[in-house]
Motif scaffolding. Structure first.
Motif, PDB file in Angstrom:
ATOM      1  N   THR A 233      17.631  34.742  58.670  1.00 42.41           N
ATOM      2  CA  THR A 233      18.204  35.270  57.883  1.00 42.41           C
ATOM      3  C   THR A 233      18.573  35.626  57.424  1.00 42.41           C
ATOM      4  OG1 THR A 233      16.997  37.088  59.900  1.00 42.41           O
ATOM      5  CG2 THR A 233      18.497  37.777  58.342  1.00 42.41           C
ATOM      6  N   TRP A 234      19.956  34.437  57.415  1.00 40.52           N
ATOM      7  CA  TRP A 234      20.117  33.901  56.776  1.00 40.52           C
ATOM      8  C   TRP A 234      21.204  32.951  55.390  1.00 40.52           C
ATOM      9  CZ3 TRP A 234      22.913  38.856  56.021  1.00 40.52           C
ATOM     10  CH2 TRP A 234      22.836  40.024  57.157  1.00 40.52           C
ATOM     11  N   TRP A 235      20.230  31.687  56.408  1.00 39.63           N
ATOM     12  CA  TRP A 235      20.502  30.532  55.285  1.00 39.63           C
ATOM     13  C   TRP A 235      18.826  29.898  55.521  1.00 39.63           C
ATOM     14  CZ3 TRP A 235      19.455  26.088  57.093  1.00 39.63           C
ATOM     15  CH2 TRP A 235      20.292  24.570  56.079  1.00 39.63           C
ATOM     16  N   PRO A 236      18.481  28.807  54.850  1.00 37.20           N
ATOM     17  CA  PRO A 236      19.190  28.787  53.401  1.00 37.20           C
ATOM     18  C   PRO A 236      18.931  29.981  51.987  1.00 37.20           C
ATOM     19  CG  PRO A 236      17.300  27.004  53.564  1.00 37.20           C
ATOM     20  CD  PRO A 236      17.310  28.146  54.775  1.00 37.20           C
ATOM     21  N   LEU A 237      19.601  29.313  51.293  1.00 35.72           N
ATOM     22  CA  LEU A 237      19.254  30.005  49.622  1.00 35.72           C
ATOM     23  C   LEU A 237      19.270  32.342  50.178  1.00 35.72           C
ATOM     24  CD1 LEU A 237      16.463  27.469  48.120  1.00 35.72           C
ATOM     25  CD2 LEU A 237      19.272  27.758  48.013  1.00 35.72           C
ATOM     26  N   GLY A 238      19.819  32.498  50.949  1.00 37.77           N
ATOM     27  CA  GLY A 238      20.213  33.995  51.537  1.00 37.77           C
ATOM     28  C   GLY A 238      19.620  34.261  52.545  1.00 37.77           C
ATOM     29  N   GLY A 239      18.399  33.243  53.260  1.00 39.86           N
ATOM     30  CA  GLY A 239      17.786  33.491  54.151  1.00 39.86           C
ATOM     31  C   GLY A 239      16.404  34.416  53.610  1.00 39.86           C
ATOM     32  N   PHE A 240      15.863  34.991  54.743  1.00 40.52           N
ATOM     33  CA  PHE A 240      14.203  35.370  54.667  1.00 40.52           C
ATOM     34  C   PHE A 240      13.862  35.393  55.641  1.00 40.52           C
ATOM     35  CE2 PHE A 240       9.906  36.433  53.135  1.00 40.52           C
ATOM     36  CZ  PHE A 240       9.823  36.936  52.303  1.00 40.52           C
ATOM     37  N   PRO A 241      13.964  37.035  56.070  1.00 41.03           N
ATOM     38  CA  PRO A 241      13.839  37.510  57.833  1.00 41.03           C
ATOM     39  C   PRO A 241      12.686  38.055  58.019  1.00 41.03           C
ATOM     40  CG  PRO A 241      15.450  39.114  56.032  1.00 41.03           C
ATOM     41  CD  PRO A 241      15.114  37.907  55.435  1.00 41.03           C
TER      42      PRO A 241
ATOM     43  N   ALA B  30      11.943  32.083  75.987  1.00 39.66           N
ATOM     44  CA  ALA B  30      12.103  33.468  74.998  1.00 39.66           C
ATOM     45  C   ALA B  30      13.241  33.410  73.621  1.00 39.66           C
ATOM     46  CB  ALA B  30      11.711  34.425  75.470  1.00 39.66           C
ATOM     47  N   MET B  31      14.269  33.349  74.187  1.00 40.88           N
ATOM     48  CA  MET B  31      15.742  33.354  74.107  1.00 40.88           C
ATOM     49  C   MET B  31      15.795  32.040  73.248  1.00 40.88           C
ATOM     50  SD  MET B  31      18.391  34.211  77.274  1.00 40.88           S
ATOM     51  CE  MET B  31      18.450  35.902  77.818  1.00 40.88           C
ATOM     52  N   VAL B  32      15.200  31.239  72.866  1.00 47.46           N
ATOM     53  CA  VAL B  32      15.419  30.677  72.430  1.00 47.46           C
ATOM     54  C   VAL B  32      15.041  30.372  71.014  1.00 47.46           C
ATOM     55  CG1 VAL B  32      14.502  27.545  71.474  1.00 47.46           C
ATOM     56  CG2 VAL B  32      15.509  28.225  73.502  1.00 47.46           C
ATOM     57  N   ILE B  33      13.254  30.953  70.717  1.00 49.94           N
ATOM     58  CA  ILE B  33      12.986  31.770  69.695  1.00 49.94           C
ATOM     59  C   ILE B  33      13.205  32.917  68.666  1.00 49.94           C
ATOM     60  CG2 ILE B  33      10.533  32.651  69.426  1.00 49.94           C
ATOM     61  CD1 ILE B  33      10.246  30.469  70.128  1.00 49.94           C
ATOM     62  N   ILE B  34      14.386  34.191  69.665  1.00 46.14           N
ATOM     63  CA  ILE B  34      14.867  35.051  68.736  1.00 46.14           C
ATOM     64  C   ILE B  34      15.949  34.223  68.031  1.00 46.14           C
ATOM     65  CG2 ILE B  34      15.844  37.426  69.231  1.00 46.14           C
ATOM     66  CD1 ILE B  34      11.712  36.432  69.672  1.00 46.14           C
ATOM     67  N   ALA B  35      16.678  33.717  69.006  1.00 48.76           N
ATOM     68  CA  ALA B  35      17.701  33.034  68.626  1.00 48.76           C
ATOM     69  C   ALA B  35      17.742  32.608  67.245  1.00 48.76           C
ATOM     70  CB  ALA B  35      18.810  32.118  69.186  1.00 48.76           C
ATOM     71  N   SER B  36      16.404  31.774  66.898  1.00 43.88           N
ATOM     72  CA  SER B  36      16.068  30.964  65.921  1.00 43.88           C
ATOM     73  C   SER B  36      15.889  32.729  64.678  1.00 43.88           C
ATOM     74  CB  SER B  36      14.693  30.125  66.519  1.00 43.88           C
ATOM     75  OG  SER B  36      13.454  31.107  65.847  1.00 43.88           O
ATOM     76  N   GLU B  37      15.496  33.436  65.421  1.00 44.76           N
ATOM     77  CA  GLU B  37      15.401  34.193  63.396  1.00 44.76           C
ATOM     78  C   GLU B  37      16.166  34.319  63.394  1.00 44.76           C
ATOM     79  OE1 GLU B  37      11.901  36.851  65.570  1.00 44.76           O
ATOM     80  OE2 GLU B  37      13.479  37.459  65.557  1.00 44.76           O
ATOM     81  N   THR B  38      17.820  34.109  64.206  1.00 46.01           N
ATOM     82  CA  THR B  38      19.294  34.286  62.938  1.00 46.01           C
ATOM     83  C   THR B  38      19.390  33.686  61.833  1.00 46.01           C
ATOM     84  OG1 THR B  38      19.637  35.744  65.226  1.00 46.01           O
ATOM     85  CG2 THR B  38      21.407  34.600  63.769  1.00 46.01           C
ATOM     86  N   PRO B  39      19.250  32.801  61.938  1.00 47.21           N
ATOM     87  CA  PRO B  39      20.253  32.170  61.339  1.00 47.21           C
ATOM     88  C   PRO B  39      18.756  31.662  60.261  1.00 47.21           C
ATOM     89  CG  PRO B  39      19.019  29.829  62.987  1.00 47.21           C
ATOM     90  CD  PRO B  39      19.301  31.693  63.452  1.00 47.21           C
TER      91      PRO B  39
ATOM     92  N   LEU C 265      10.092  28.347  56.451  1.00 43.10           N
ATOM     93  CA  LEU C 265       9.901  29.240  57.848  1.00 43.10           C
ATOM     94  C   LEU C 265       9.042  28.754  58.546  1.00 43.10           C
ATOM     95  CD1 LEU C 265       9.030  32.748  56.170  1.00 43.10           C
ATOM     96  CD2 LEU C 265      11.353  31.561  56.273  1.00 43.10           C
ATOM     97  N   ALA C 266       8.102  28.025  58.900  1.00 42.30           N
ATOM     98  CA  ALA C 266       7.231  27.439  59.919  1.00 42.30           C
ATOM     99  C   ALA C 266       8.773  26.022  60.385  1.00 42.30           C
ATOM    100  CB  ALA C 266       6.584  26.658  59.440  1.00 42.30           C
ATOM    101  N   ALA C 267       9.836  25.627  59.483  1.00 47.70           N
ATOM    102  CA  ALA C 267      10.278  24.873  60.320  1.00 47.70           C
ATOM    103  C   ALA C 267      11.338  25.402  60.974  1.00 47.70           C
ATOM    104  CB  ALA C 267      11.308  23.774  59.431  1.00 47.70           C
ATOM    105  N   TYR C 268      11.342  26.339  61.294  1.00 49.81           N
ATOM    106  CA  TYR C 268      12.618  27.191  62.005  1.00 49.81           C
ATOM    107  C   TYR C 268      12.030  27.247  63.294  1.00 49.81           C
ATOM    108  CZ  TYR C 268      15.928  28.647  59.062  1.00 49.81           C
ATOM    109  OH  TYR C 268      17.305  28.398  57.872  1.00 49.81           O
ATOM    110  N   LEU C 269      10.943  27.529  63.284  1.00 52.40           N
ATOM    111  CA  LEU C 269       9.914  28.156  64.575  1.00 52.40           C
ATOM    112  C   LEU C 269       9.719  26.490  64.876  1.00 52.40           C
ATOM    113  CD1 LEU C 269       7.459  30.697  64.133  1.00 52.40           C
ATOM    114  CD2 LEU C 269       9.365  30.492  65.607  1.00 52.40           C
ATOM    115  N   GLY C 270       9.578  25.222  64.589  1.00 56.34           N
ATOM    116  CA  GLY C 270       9.283  23.823  64.889  1.00 56.34           C
ATOM    117  C   GLY C 270      10.939  23.736  65.393  1.00 56.34           C
ATOM    118  N   VAL C 271      12.094  23.609  64.702  1.00 63.62           N
ATOM    119  CA  VAL C 271      13.080  23.723  66.004  1.00 63.62           C
ATOM    120  C   VAL C 271      13.100  24.212  66.958  1.00 63.62           C
ATOM    121  CG1 VAL C 271      15.943  24.116  65.467  1.00 63.62           C
ATOM    122  CG2 VAL C 271      14.182  23.387  63.373  1.00 63.62           C
TER     123      VAL C 271
END
Length: 529
Positions: free
Chosen positions: A146-154, A135-144, A110-116
Motif C-alpha cells: 500500500t505504501w512502497w515502493p514509489l508510493g505504493g498501490f493498494p 492467511a495472516m501472512v497473505i493479508i500482512a503483505s497488503e500493508t507494505p 504487485l504479483a511479487a508481493y504475493l510471491g514473497v
C-alpha cells in the motif's frame, strides 16, 4: 557382482522420477495461475464473492509441502493470474500511447508481493494451525504494498472483492484487513480440510473445519447489527454526471469539454428543480477535476446560484505561487467559494512521478509532466449543515482517509472521481465495490460522483439504491441517511491491521526457528548414523 543389478535397476527408475516431478510441477503451476484468475473473477462487476475463498483454497493446495523458493514462484504466478486481468484497464488509460509495458510492470510488481507472501507461507505452514498463520501472512503483505515502493498501490486487496456476501459485515468490526483475513483463512482452511478428509485423518480436521466455517458464520451473524437508519436526519443529494469523451490519456486536453458538459448538466438539473420534477437538493456534487480553477470563477458561481444549493466542485486548482492540486471546494449559492479539501494520496506516475529516471523507460513525456501538490488536512468538509467526508477517487482504496474523516465527525461520505480516463473498463465498478465496503466499514451512506459513470447512491449496508451508466450525461437525486454512531472498526482504527501484521511476523519467526531446529535434528541424526 552384486553391485551390477543395483545399478541396472536404478538406471531406469531415474527418468521415471524426473518425469513425475515435471508433471507435478506443471500441474501446480497451472493450478496457481488458474486460482489467481478465479480470484480475479470474484471482483466487480461480477458479484461472485464466494470465488475468492475458493481461489485461496487452490493456492493452499499448490503451497502444500513446498519449500521457500517453490512458494515464491507459485505465489508470484498466482499474483499474475490475478493482476494481469484485474488491472487491464491501465491499457485503456496508457496503452494507446505507451503500449503494454506499464500494465505488465505494475502487474508484475504487485504479483511479487504475493510471491514473497507465498514463500513465507511455506514457513508458517509448519506450525500448528497453519491456515490461520498463512492467511495472516497473505493479508500482512497488503500493508507494505500500500505504501512502497514509489508510493505504493493498494488496488486489488482481498477485501475489495467482497462488497456482497457473507464476509462484508466483518468490515464494521475490523475494516478491510479483517474482511480479507476472513476470506483467506476460509480458503486455506478448506484446502486443509479436503486434504485431511481424503486421508481420513479425522483427528486433524477440527481446526480446518473451524477455519472454514467460523468466518462465514461470524459474518452472517453480524448482518443484523449493520445499522442503516438515519440518526441525524437525512439529506437530499444530487449528483451531476456531465460525461466526458472516451479518449484515454488524451483526456488531458479535454478540460474545456469536461467543464462545458458539467455546466450543461447542471443547467438541466436546475431546470428540473425549478419545475418541481425532482426534489430540491440539500447538497449537489460535481465529480473530481470537472473544471480548472485559479481564482474567482463567475460562471461556476452563477451555475451554483441557479442550482440554489451548496455544491461540491471538483477542480484542478493552482493557488498563487504553488503547484497544481486536486481539490474539492464547497461552493455556496449565497457566499460563493468556501472550504476546500485537497487530495492527500496522489496516484503514482499520474498525479506525481516518484522515480522519473525509471518512468523514462516507459514514456518520453515524463519531463513535461509536473507533480501535483498533496493536501495535508483530513478529508472532511462542512457543507449544507453536514459534516462530510470527501475522499477523492483513488483515496477510497486507503483505509485512513475515510476513517480519519469519520473520526472527525463525518456523517456522510462523498466520493468524487474521474473514471473517464479508463474507458469502458471494469475500473469504475472495482472502485464502486470499494465504496460499498467503506459504507459498511464506517456505517455511513456513500455518494459516488463520477465524470462519466458509474455514479451511485450507496446505503450504509453497501446496497446501491441508484446508479448511472457509463459515458452518459445524467443526474441522480435521492435521499441518504446521516449517521453519527462510529463502528468498532473506526474505534479500533489501524490497530486491527497492526495486530494482523504483528502476528504474521511472529508466526514467520516461529516458522524459521522450527525449520532451524528440524534441520539441526536431521543433521545430528545423520552424524549419529
Amino acid at each position: 557382482m552384486a553391485a551390477a543389478p543395483v545399478a541396472e535397476s536404478a538406471e531406469p527408475s531415474a527418468p521415471v522420477r524426473t518425469k513425475r516431478d515435471w508433471r507435478s510441477w506443471l500441474l501446480r503451476l497451472v493450478l496457481a495461475a488458474a486460482s489467481g484468475f478465479v480470484f480475479y473473477l470474484s471482483f466487480a462487476p461480477r458479484d461472485l464473492w464466494w470465488l475468492a475463498p475458493a481461489a485461496f483454497a487452490g493456492l493452499g493446495f499448490v503451497l502444500r509441502g513446498r519449500r521457500l523458493w517453490g512458494g515464491l514462484g507459485y505465489g508470484f504466478v498466482f499474483g499474475l493470474g490475478l493482476y494481469l486481468p484485474l488491472l487491464y484497464w491501465i491499457q485503456d488509460f496508457l496503452g494507446r500511447g505507451f503500449g503494454s509495458a506499464p500494465w505488465l510492470a505494475l502487474s508484475g510488481a504487485l504479483a511479487a508481493y504475493l510471491g514473497v507472501a507465498g514463500a513465507l507461507c511455506t514457513l508458517v505452514a509448519r506450525l500448528p494451525g497453519a491456515p490461520v498463520w498463512m492467511a495472516m501472512v497473505i493479508i500482512a503483505s497488503e500493508t507494505p504494498r500500500t505504501w512502497w515502493p514509489l508510493g505504493g498501490f493498494p488496488w486489488g486487496r482481498v477485501a475489495f472483492s467482497q462488497p456482497d456476501g457473507a464476509f462484508v459485515p466483518l468490515a464494521s468490526v475490523g475494516g478491510a484487513p479483517l474482511v480479507g483475513f476472513a476470506v483467506v483463512v476460509t480458503g486455506f482452511g478448506l484446502s486443509a480440510l479436503l486434504v485431511h478428509a481424503r486421508r481420513r485423518d479425522w483427528r486433524a480436521v477440527r481446526l480446518p473445519v473451524i477455519a472454514t466455517v467460523l468466518p462465514v458464520v461470524a459474518g452472517l451473524a453480524l448482518w443484523p447489527t449493520i445499522g442503516t437508519g438515519a440518526q441525524n436526519g437525512t439529506r437530499t443529494v444530487a449528483v451531476v454526471q456531465g460525461n466526458a469523451p472516451d479518449v484515454g490519456l488524451d483526456l488531458m486536453t479535454e478540460e474545456p469539454t469536461l467543464r462545458a458538459n458539467h455546466l450543461a448538466q447542471s443547467e438541466l438539473l436546475a431546470g428540473k428543480i425549478r419545475a418541481g420534477a425532482v426534489p430540491a437538493p440539500d447538497l449537489v456534487v460535481w465529480p473530481e477535476t470537472a473544471t480548472d480553477l485559479a481564482g474567482f470563477d463567475p460562471v461556476i458561481d452563477q451555475a451554483v446560484r441557479d442550482l440554489g444549493s451548496p455544491t461540491l466542485i471538483g477542480a484542478r486548482y493552482r493557488a498563487p505561487g504553488l503547484k497544481m492540486q486536486n481539490t474539492e471546494f464547497v461552493w455556496d449559492p449565497a457566499t460563493g467559494r468556501g472550504q476546500s479539501y485537497s487530495k492527500q494520496e496522489l496516484v503514482p506516475f499520474a498525479e506525481f512521478v516518484p522515480a522519473r529516471s525509471i518512468a523514462r523507460w516507459f514514456t518520453p513525456f515524463v519531463d513535461d509532466t509536473g507533480d501535483m501538490l498533496p493536501g495535508t488536512k483530513p478529508s472532511v468538509l462542512d457543507v449544507a449543515g453536514t459534516r462530510v467526508a470527501v475522499p477523492i477517487c483513488y483515496e477510497i482504496a486507503y483505509d485512513h482517509v475515510s476513517r480519519d474523516a469519520v473520526q472527525d465527525g463525518a456523517q456522510l461520505i462523498v466520493l468524487p472521481t474521474n473514471n473517464a480516463w479508463f474507458g469502458r473498463s471494469e475500473m469504475t465498478y472495482q472502485q464502486l465495490a470499494m465504496a460499498r465496503l467503506r459504507a459498511v466499514e464506517h456505517g455511513r451512506a456513500v455518494v459516488v460522483s463520477s465524470t462519466s459513470g458509474v455514479s451511485a447512491l450507496v446505503e450504509p449496508d453497501g446496497t446501491v439504491t441508484r446508479s448511472t451508466s457509463q459515458f452518459t450525461a445524467e443526474s441522480l437525486v435521492g435521499s441518504v441517511p446521516l449517521r453519527t454512531e462510529t463502528t468498532l472498526s473506526d474505534r479500533l482504527g489501524a490497530w486491527t491491521e497492526y495486530g494482523l501484521v504483528g502476528v504474521a511476523v511472529a508466526a514467520v519467526l516461529a516458522g524459521l526457528v522450527l525449520r532451524a531446529r528440524t534441520r539441526g535434528t536431521s543433521t545430528t541424526a545423520t552424524r549419529a548414523e
